[in-house]
Scaffold this motif. Sequence first.
Motif, short mmCIF file in Angstrom:
data_model
loop_
_atom_site.label_atom_id
_atom_site.label_comp_id
_atom_site.label_asym_id
_atom_site.label_seq_id
_atom_site.Cartn_x
_atom_site.Cartn_y
_atom_site.Cartn_z
N TYR A 1 1.98 12.65 3.48
CA TYR A 1 1.23 11.58 2.83
C TYR A 1 0.93 11.95 1.38
CZ TYR A 1 0.53 10.04 7.66
OH TYR A 1 0.73 9.64 8.96
N ALA A 2 0.56 13.20 1.14
CA ALA A 2 0.27 13.64 -0.23
C ALA A 2 1.53 13.58 -1.09
CB ALA A 2 -0.30 15.06 -0.21
N ARG A 3 2.67 13.95 -0.52
CA ARG A 3 3.92 13.89 -1.28
C ARG A 3 4.29 12.44 -1.61
NH1 ARG A 3 6.98 15.99 2.26
NH2 ARG A 3 6.64 18.18 1.66
N SER A 4 4.06 11.53 -0.69
CA SER A 4 4.34 10.12 -0.95
C SER A 4 3.44 9.57 -2.05
CB SER A 4 4.14 9.31 0.34
OG SER A 4 4.31 7.93 0.11
N PHE B 1 -3.72 -1.67 8.15
CA PHE B 1 -3.25 -0.33 8.52
C PHE B 1 -4.27 0.30 9.44
CE2 PHE B 1 -5.55 -0.40 4.56
CZ PHE B 1 -6.45 0.64 4.64
N SER B 2 -3.92 1.43 10.03
CA SER B 2 -4.79 2.08 10.97
C SER B 2 -4.99 3.55 10.62
CB SER B 2 -4.23 1.96 12.40
OG SER B 2 -2.98 2.62 12.50
N MET C 1 0.83 -1.20 0.00
CA MET C 1 0.00 0.00 0.00
C MET C 1 0.87 1.25 0.00
SD MET C 1 -1.27 0.55 3.93
CE MET C 1 -1.62 2.26 3.57
N ALA C 2 0.24 2.33 -0.37
CA ALA C 2 0.85 3.67 -0.28
C ALA C 2 -0.24 4.60 0.24
CB ALA C 2 1.37 4.13 -1.64
N PRO C 3 0.10 5.57 1.10
CA PRO C 3 1.46 5.88 1.56
C PRO C 3 1.95 4.91 2.62
CG PRO C 3 -0.11 7.32 2.61
CD PRO C 3 -0.90 6.51 1.64
N HIS C 4 3.26 4.73 2.65
CA HIS C 4 3.89 3.84 3.64
C HIS C 4 5.10 4.58 4.20
CE1 HIS C 4 5.13 0.19 5.62
NE2 HIS C 4 6.31 0.25 5.03
N LEU C 5 4.86 5.39 5.23
CA LEU C 5 5.93 6.22 5.79
C LEU C 5 6.32 5.77 7.18
CD1 LEU C 5 4.64 9.74 4.63
CD2 LEU C 5 6.40 8.33 3.58
N GLU C 6 5.39 5.80 8.10
CA GLU C 6 5.66 5.44 9.50
C GLU C 6 4.94 4.14 9.81
OE1 GLU C 6 4.14 8.80 11.48
OE2 GLU C 6 5.73 10.18 10.80
N GLY C 7 5.43 3.08 9.19
CA GLY C 7 4.72 1.82 9.34
C GLY C 7 3.41 1.89 8.57
#
Length: 321
Positions: A142-145, A315-316, A120-126
Amino acid sequence: MPHKVILKHGQELEEEQEELAEHQPLEQEDLNFERWKRRPIPQRTLHQKIDDLKKYLWNAETNEFMGRSGKSWSLILLFYAALYMFLAAMFGGCLFCLMWSISPYHPTYNDRVMPPGMTMAPHLEGHEITFNASDRKSWKKYARSMDEYLRPYNDGAQDRKNIRCSQDTYFMQDDLEESAERKACQFKRSWLGDCSGLRDPHYGYSQGRPCILLRMNRILGYLPGQGKPINVTCGVKKGPPEALGEIQFFPKSIFDMKYYPYYGKLRHVNYSSPVVAVRFAGLQYDTHIQVQCKLNGKGIINDSPTDRYLGSVTFSFDVGA
């Protein structure tokens, strides 16, 4: 016989006593054990040590370098040169046989193909998506990712590299030569609607209605669904079910069969994996919920107790106003 043995032993004992009697007694000097102790080695000066080192490196008397003559060094160098040349040749031969026996385009042995996983995306902090809709700094990352993730799917790039496909079946290209480049079907960013970033560059995060992107892992030669499309469903895993609200899928909630099979990066150079965008349009504010999206179809495993990414992703959400 026993009587003779006793006599023989008695004679030997008498001879030993006579020999001991002939020995002279020990002198007092012999009992002085101090003379037998190891004498300490005299300390050598720095100048002596340097001279010994110089002599070890080059002995002008014997014409030896580091204790060996020129002939000895030549033989040693010749031996190790021959040894390492043999080892290099053996390694090169083994590597050549290995590369000759395998194909760079597909696995030589492929007895079992595992069902695909999902990312999945976004995937930044877990897999935790936490932000406040009114705080731009909290959701800008999140938008940038999402922008970076969707850049290869821009409509212009897809028009240049890939072809438009209209069939609803697998795009088989096995009749081509093994090394021939395979064509890939287009998957345009604009097809993702409200989650494409074209209509709303914030992907719904500024409104508290975030989008995520789901993609099925690539498996070389795999035909998902066994003739039927794989569909995606999402639901609450932990938390109140009513907090999830309405769910929207773009362009559809399925992975079309025309994007499969995948022929590998050497032959499928411009391949673009299909994406399913999910928009959560009715998330309840200030409520922590855990969401799970699953792949559903024939041959799919989405309930593995050991691999949480096999056929599903969890995800949460924790969204504030």
